[in-house]
Design a protein around this motif. Structure first.
Motif, PDB file in Angstrom:
ATOM      1  N   ASN A  69       0.823  -1.210   0.000  1.00  0.00           N
ATOM      2  CA  ASN A  69       0.000   0.000   0.000  1.00  0.00           C
ATOM      3  C   ASN A  69       0.861   1.267   0.000  1.00  0.00           C
ATOM      4  O   ASN A  69       0.405   2.331   0.405  1.00  0.00           O
ATOM      5  CB  ASN A  69      -0.941   0.007   1.218  1.00  0.00           C
ATOM      6  N   ALA A  71       3.137   2.038   1.941  1.00  0.00           N
ATOM      7  CA  ALA A  71       3.634   2.401   3.273  1.00  0.00           C
ATOM      8  C   ALA A  71       4.986   1.740   3.527  1.00  0.00           C
ATOM      9  O   ALA A  71       5.240   0.647   3.016  1.00  0.00           O
ATOM     10  CB  ALA A  71       2.633   1.954   4.332  1.00  0.00           C
ATOM     11  N   PRO A  72       5.843   2.362   4.328  1.00  0.00           N
ATOM     12  CA  PRO A  72       7.111   1.715   4.682  1.00  0.00           C
ATOM     13  C   PRO A  72       6.845   0.462   5.521  1.00  0.00           C
ATOM     14  O   PRO A  72       5.904   0.440   6.317  1.00  0.00           O
ATOM     15  CB  PRO A  72       7.832   2.777   5.531  1.00  0.00           C
ATOM     16  N   ASP A 105       4.003  14.671   8.798  1.00  0.00           N
ATOM     17  CA  ASP A 105       3.799  15.260   7.473  1.00  0.00           C
ATOM     18  C   ASP A 105       4.398  16.659   7.448  1.00  0.00           C
ATOM     19  O   ASP A 105       4.286  17.407   8.410  1.00  0.00           O
ATOM     20  CB  ASP A 105       2.307  15.354   7.127  1.00  0.00           C
ATOM     21  N   GLU A 147      -3.245  14.351   6.379  1.00  0.00           N
ATOM     22  CA  GLU A 147      -2.271  13.366   5.880  1.00  0.00           C
ATOM     23  C   GLU A 147      -1.704  12.566   7.066  1.00  0.00           C
ATOM     24  O   GLU A 147      -1.463  11.361   6.950  1.00  0.00           O
ATOM     25  CB  GLU A 147      -1.143  14.077   5.134  1.00  0.00           C
ATOM     26  N   TYR A 150      -4.193   9.971   8.000  1.00  0.00           N
ATOM     27  CA  TYR A 150      -4.146   8.811   7.105  1.00  0.00           C
ATOM     28  C   TYR A 150      -2.939   7.920   7.424  1.00  0.00           C
ATOM     29  O   TYR A 150      -3.038   6.690   7.405  1.00  0.00           O
ATOM     30  CB  TYR A 150      -4.086   9.264   5.640  1.00  0.00           C
ATOM     31  N   PRO A 155      -1.789   2.049   8.826  1.00  0.00           N
ATOM     32  CA  PRO A 155      -1.158   0.851   9.394  1.00  0.00           C
ATOM     33  C   PRO A 155      -2.034   0.126  10.403  1.00  0.00           C
ATOM     34  O   PRO A 155      -1.868  -1.076  10.617  1.00  0.00           O
ATOM     35  CB  PRO A 155       0.116   1.388  10.064  1.00  0.00           C
ATOM     36  N   LEU A 161      -8.734   5.959   3.618  1.00  0.00           N
ATOM     37  CA  LEU A 161      -9.539   6.931   4.372  1.00  0.00           C
ATOM     38  C   LEU A 161      -9.573   8.215   3.560  1.00  0.00           C
ATOM     39  O   LEU A 161      -8.525   8.772   3.224  1.00  0.00           O
ATOM     40  CB  LEU A 161      -8.915   7.188   5.747  1.00  0.00           C
ATOM     41  N   ALA A 166     -12.760  12.547   7.864  1.00  0.00           N
ATOM     42  CA  ALA A 166     -12.255  13.025   9.163  1.00  0.00           C
ATOM     43  C   ALA A 166     -12.679  14.472   9.375  1.00  0.00           C
ATOM     44  O   ALA A 166     -12.555  15.304   8.478  1.00  0.00           O
ATOM     45  CB  ALA A 166     -10.734  12.920   9.213  1.00  0.00           C
TER      46      ALA A 166
HETATM   47  C1  LIG Z   1       0.122   8.603   1.305  1.00  0.00           C
HETATM   48  C2  LIG Z   1       0.030  10.102   1.474  1.00  0.00           C
HETATM   49  C3  LIG Z   1      -0.636  10.408   2.830  1.00  0.00           C
HETATM   50  C4  LIG Z   1       1.454  10.708   1.481  1.00  0.00           C
HETATM   51  O1  LIG Z   1       1.434  12.078   1.796  1.00  0.00           O
HETATM   52  P1  LIG Z   1       2.171  13.176   0.883  1.00  0.00           P
HETATM   53  O2  LIG Z   1       1.999  14.509   1.533  1.00  0.00           O
HETATM   54  O3  LIG Z   1       1.717  13.000  -0.524  1.00  0.00           O
HETATM   55  O4  LIG Z   1       3.677  12.789   0.914  1.00  0.00           O
HETATM   56  P2  LIG Z   1       4.685  12.682   2.155  1.00  0.00           P
HETATM   57  O5  LIG Z   1       6.018  12.972   1.587  1.00  0.00           O
HETATM   58  O6  LIG Z   1       4.257  13.451   3.348  1.00  0.00           O
HETATM   59  O7  LIG Z   1       4.593  11.143   2.522  1.00  0.00           O
HETATM   60  C5  LIG Z   1       5.057  10.187   1.626  1.00  0.00           C
HETATM   61  C6  LIG Z   1       5.400   8.980   2.442  1.00  0.00           C
HETATM   62  O8  LIG Z   1       4.232   8.486   3.067  1.00  0.00           O
HETATM   63  C7  LIG Z   1       4.443   7.129   3.341  1.00  0.00           C
HETATM   64  N1  LIG Z   1       3.244   6.386   2.992  1.00  0.00           N
HETATM   65  C8  LIG Z   1       2.768   6.098   1.763  1.00  0.00           C
HETATM   66  N2  LIG Z   1       1.638   5.373   1.877  1.00  0.00           N
HETATM   67  C9  LIG Z   1       1.419   5.210   3.185  1.00  0.00           C
HETATM   68  C10 LIG Z   1       0.412   4.537   3.919  1.00  0.00           C
HETATM   69  N3  LIG Z   1      -0.582   3.860   3.333  1.00  0.00           N
HETATM   70  N4  LIG Z   1       0.486   4.550   5.263  1.00  0.00           N
HETATM   71  C11 LIG Z   1       1.499   5.181   5.889  1.00  0.00           C
HETATM   72  N5  LIG Z   1       2.494   5.836   5.246  1.00  0.00           N
HETATM   73  C12 LIG Z   1       2.438   5.847   3.906  1.00  0.00           C
HETATM   74  C13 LIG Z   1       5.666   6.677   2.529  1.00  0.00           C
HETATM   75  O9  LIG Z   1       6.756   6.526   3.413  1.00  0.00           O
HETATM   76  C14 LIG Z   1       5.886   7.845   1.599  1.00  0.00           C
HETATM   77  O10 LIG Z   1       7.245   8.074   1.282  1.00  0.00           O
HETATM   78  P3  LIG Z   1       8.089   7.016   0.427  1.00  0.00           P
HETATM   79  O11 LIG Z   1       7.220   6.632  -0.733  1.00  0.00           O
HETATM   80  O12 LIG Z   1       9.312   7.756   0.038  1.00  0.00           O
HETATM   81  O13 LIG Z   1       8.333   5.861   1.354  1.00  0.00           O
HETATM   82  C15 LIG Z   1      -0.790  10.797   0.343  1.00  0.00           C
HETATM   83  O14 LIG Z   1      -0.084  10.684  -0.877  1.00  0.00           O
HETATM   84  C16 LIG Z   1      -2.153  10.198   0.136  1.00  0.00           C
HETATM   85  O15 LIG Z   1      -2.338   9.213  -0.557  1.00  0.00           O
HETATM   86  N6  LIG Z   1      -3.191  10.852   0.749  1.00  0.00           N
HETATM   87  C17 LIG Z   1      -4.561  10.467   0.523  1.00  0.00           C
HETATM   88  C18 LIG Z   1      -5.151   9.825   1.765  1.00  0.00           C
HETATM   89  C19 LIG Z   1      -5.351  10.835   2.839  1.00  0.00           C
HETATM   90  O16 LIG Z   1      -4.456  11.597   3.137  1.00  0.00           O
HETATM   91  N7  LIG Z   1      -6.552  10.863   3.433  1.00  0.00           N
HETATM   92  C20 LIG Z   1      -6.859  11.796   4.475  1.00  0.00           C
HETATM   93  C21 LIG Z   1      -7.647  11.080   5.554  1.00  0.00           C
HETATM   94  S1  LIG Z   1      -8.267  12.235   6.765  1.00  0.00           S
END
Ligand SMILES: CC(C)(COP(=O)(O)OP(=O)(O)OC[C@H]1O[C@@H](n2cnc3c(N)ncnc32)[C@H](O)[C@@H]1OP(=O)(O)O)[C@@H](O)C(=O)NCCC(=O)NCCS
Length: 220
Positions: A69, A71-72, A105, A147, A150, A155, A161, A166
């Motif tokens: 997904n 995620a790390p 984030d 973010e 999420y 995890p 989500l 939220a």
């Molecule tokens: C995954 C997500 C949160 C990453 O945030 P971003 O601001 O785009 O990028 P960031 O640099 O802060 O974070 C990227 C890192 O998030 C981590 N990440 C990706 N998917 C993830 C997941 N499912 N769970 C946890 N961490 C995750 C990874 O480590 C990634 O870096 P990497 O690819 O180099 O390993 C974003 O791309 C996303 O898909 N958002 C939609 C879902 C969301 O935010 N919903 C809001 C719910 S209230």
């Protein structure tokens, strides 16, 4: 980022050389010949920070691959989070005995366009920051905090989500946020946490947010 998290979370912020450091083989498979240079650099910095933070917890030489997904995948007994944005990258790692999930984030402090507000914020959230128009960073704070939510949700619950799942409340003076998951979303996510809390910081060029979930947060 360590100013937003408890001391038992090991936080590392990338230095110049971290963007070009060596990756471990299990990490390098996430990159291909077609990966653009900016992505290669941010991924490398994130993994380098993550391994350095793990070392501070006594976990040495372990890779942090990418899971299905995106995620790390953290070494057994640990959990953490990675973030990168232009000119900034950080990783935060903790022992699973202390915490179930950590989320961080960072976003450049830009003025988000109004059409994006409706995609990431509920009407009450938009009404809240429209009362503070002279402080144009609040939409970016909402985006960043969501973010984090999420990165905590994913995890633990293992599902998607949406931003509109939220409902965020911000305490500007304390620098804290609380996110309540919408009841209809909780109904199809048994055992999911209903409330996520965290802290944020707004600098002239950067918005940062962070939160964590302990085992007791998950107790019904
Ligand atoms: C995954 C997500 C949160 C990453 O945030 P971003 O601001 O785009 O990028 P960031 O640099 O802060 O974070 C990227 C890192 O998030 C981590 N990440 C990706 N998917 C993830 C997941 N499912 N769970 C946890 N961490 C995750 C990874 O480590 C990634 O870096 P990497 O690819 O180099 O390993 C974003 O791309 C996303 O898909 N958002 C939609 C879902 C969301 O935010 N919903 C809001 C719910 S209230």
């Amino acid at each position: 980022m360590d100013d937003l998290l408890p001391k038992w979370v090991a936080v590392e912020v990338a230095a110049h050389d971290d963007y070009t450091a060596a990756l471990l083989p299990e990490e390098a498979v996430a990159l291909t010949d077609r990966t653009v240079e900016s992505r290669r650099r941010e991924y490398t910095a994130g993994r380098t920070c993550a391994r350095r933070a793990l070392e501070r917890l006594g976990v040495r030489g372990r890779a942090v691959p990418t899971g299905g997904n995106r995620a790390p995948v953290w070494p057994h007994g640990t959990t953490g989070s990675i973030t990168h944005t232009a000119g900034y990258c950080a990783a935060a790692v903790a022992r699973r005995s202390d915490v179930r999930a950590v989320g961080i984030d960072a976003e450049r402090r830009t003025v988000l366009p109004a059409n994006l507000h409706r995609m990431i914020c509920l009407p009450e959230e938009i009404a809240w920051f429209e009362q503070r128009r002279d402080e144009d960073w609040w939409p970016a704070v909402h985006f960043s905090a969501k973010e984090v939510v999420y990165k905590l949700w994913s995890p633990i619950v293992g599902t998607w989500l949406d931003f509109l799942d939220a409902r965020l409340t911000i305490d500007p003076e304390a620098g804290e946020f609380e996110a309540r998951i919408e009841p209809k979303r909780l109904a199809d996510s048994p055992g999911a946490p209903s409330v996520f809390r965290g802290r944020f910081h707004v600098a002239p060029d950067l918005v940062r947010s962070a939160g964590y979930i302990t085992a007791s947060d998950l107790t019904p």
